[in-house]
Design a protein around this motif. Structure first.
Motif, PDB file in Angstrom:
ATOM      1  N   ARG A  37       0.837  -1.204   0.000  1.00  0.00           N
ATOM      2  CA  ARG A  37       0.000   0.000   0.000  1.00  0.00           C
ATOM      3  C   ARG A  37       0.874   1.258   0.000  1.00  0.00           C
ATOM      4  O   ARG A  37       0.577   2.233  -0.697  1.00  0.00           O
ATOM      5  N   GLU A  40       2.315   1.820  -3.431  1.00  0.00           N
ATOM      6  CA  GLU A  40       1.304   2.371  -4.331  1.00  0.00           C
ATOM      7  C   GLU A  40       1.083   3.848  -4.053  1.00  0.00           C
ATOM      8  O   GLU A  40       0.887   4.637  -4.981  1.00  0.00           O
ATOM      9  N   GLU A  41       1.132   4.242  -2.784  1.00  0.00           N
ATOM     10  CA  GLU A  41       0.992   5.656  -2.434  1.00  0.00           C
ATOM     11  C   GLU A  41       2.148   6.478  -2.989  1.00  0.00           C
ATOM     12  O   GLU A  41       1.990   7.664  -3.285  1.00  0.00           O
ATOM     13  N   GLU A  45       3.160   1.336  -9.677  1.00  0.00           N
ATOM     14  CA  GLU A  45       2.047   0.515 -10.147  1.00  0.00           C
ATOM     15  C   GLU A  45       2.252  -0.932  -9.734  1.00  0.00           C
ATOM     16  O   GLU A  45       3.268  -1.549 -10.077  1.00  0.00           O
ATOM     17  N   ILE A  46       1.309  -1.481  -8.988  1.00  0.00           N
ATOM     18  CA  ILE A  46       1.402  -2.854  -8.512  1.00  0.00           C
ATOM     19  C   ILE A  46       0.100  -3.578  -8.833  1.00  0.00           C
ATOM     20  O   ILE A  46      -0.992  -3.084  -8.525  1.00  0.00           O
ATOM     21  N   TYR A  54       1.319 -10.599  -6.028  1.00  0.00           N
ATOM     22  CA  TYR A  54       1.625  -9.240  -6.465  1.00  0.00           C
ATOM     23  C   TYR A  54       2.666  -9.270  -7.592  1.00  0.00           C
ATOM     24  O   TYR A  54       3.546 -10.125  -7.619  1.00  0.00           O
TER      25      TYR A  54
END
Length: 325
Positions: A37, A40-41, A45-46, A54
């Motif tokens: 998370r 991504e923040e 791009e995951i 993942y």
């Protein structure tokens, strides 16, 4: 170190389950999820697929100080000081300047996979997506005083364009005083910051940003025409460690030469890459605009502009160039 180890595993672009990642790193699946998370923040791009795990689409080409050391010319490794590699920093220039204020940092190199507050000239934001481009700052000491540094940004630009040409880039040009262009689109920029005395020794932080593989979404944030190496070289030979090493292999010898002899020996060569040579341009000097024809640079690196009042000389600072319509 956990995040870097996690990214190293995911750099292959393949799916890895949360259980596999957790076992490899010695942390829980919940901790893996939290790391994902945060990444991504940070704009990475995951892909997350239930039952598969993942993956990072396209993988990652992470910077690696060990690989960099192997790629540098042997004689140049000794001229580098400490190498500071961060996953995320506000600005490599800011990190370098902070250390310079505390002492001698000559030869130190600052690298980051991402900048949260990267800067260009005149206060512009430098768009810095994670792990896609190059953001680095090299500290170099000069003993002749700040007045002897005129033309330094032009020499840095010349080193970059020569390095990238050696890697196969064609059509690159230099925009006075600190941009590298291809077909009028910005590929790289330079930001110099100085710590030291006007007439004594000083340390210069040489900040460089190069668009290697700019994602389209982040590229939309850029307020001027831009390009990247992936576009111009069709993705060939674009490992970022190799690009960085190539730039340093060209830059460090030119810095040594500039320190000894100044800009005069580079002037004619720089003119060969001048993006506006012989063209009508408009200079914005503060609130003033001056129109004329670009006649290159003089032996100190100052811009020569032919106007109705003759050839005028302009030095660096808060000056920008626009092509005249």
């Amino acid at each position: 170190m956990t995040v870097r180890s996690l990214l190293s595993i995911l750099s292959d672009g393949k799916f890895h389950s949360g259980q596999e990642l957790g076992e490899h790193l010695g942390i829980s699946r919940s901790a893996i999820w939290k790391h994902m998370r945060r990444l991504e923040e940070d704009g990475l791009e995951i892909y997350s697929v239930k039952g598969r795990g993942y993956r990072i689409p396209g993988g990652l080409d992470l910077l690696n100080t060990g690989q960099l050391d192997q790629l540098l010319a042997p004689a140049l490794r000794q001229q580098l000081g400490q190498v500071d590699l961060q996953l995320n920093t506000a600005s490599t220039n800011a990190a370098a300047m902070s250390d310079c204020l505390r002492g001698n940092c000559h030869g130190n190199l600052y690298l980051a996979e991402q900048q949260s507050a990267g800067r260009g000239r005149r206060g512009r934001t430098w768009v810095s997506p994670f792990g896609r481009n190059l953001y680095f700052s090299l500290v170099w000491r000069f003993d002749q005083g700040i007045g002897a540094l005129e033309g330094l940004s032009l020499v840095v630009g010349l080193a970059l364009v020569q390095a990238l040409e050696r890697m196969g880039l064609s059509g690159a040009q230099l925009k006075w005083p600190n941009d590298l262009l291809v077909n009028g689109r910005k590929l790289a920029g330079i930001l110099l910051e100085i710590n030291g005395e006007t007439s004594g020794a000083c340390q210069v932080v040489i900040g460089v940003g190069i668009n290697v593989a700019m994602p389209y979404v982040q590229g939309e944030q850029i307020d001027q025409p831009w390009t990247d190496l992936a576009t111009e070289m069709r993705g060939e030979g674009l490992l970022r460690n190799q690009v960085l090493a190539s730039c340093l292999n060209e830059l460090i010898p030119l810095l040594v030469q500039f320190s000894e002899r100044g800009f005069v020996e580079f002037a004619e060569h720089w003119q060969n890459y001048n993006a506006h040579q012989g063209q009508p341009i408009i200079l914005k000097v503060g609130e003033e605009e001056v129109a004329g024809v670009c006649q290159g640079v003089d032996a100190s690196g100052a811009l020569l502009l032919e106007t109705g009042q003759g050839v005028q000389t302009y030095h660096g600072g808060e000056i920008s160039i626009q092509r005249s319509l």
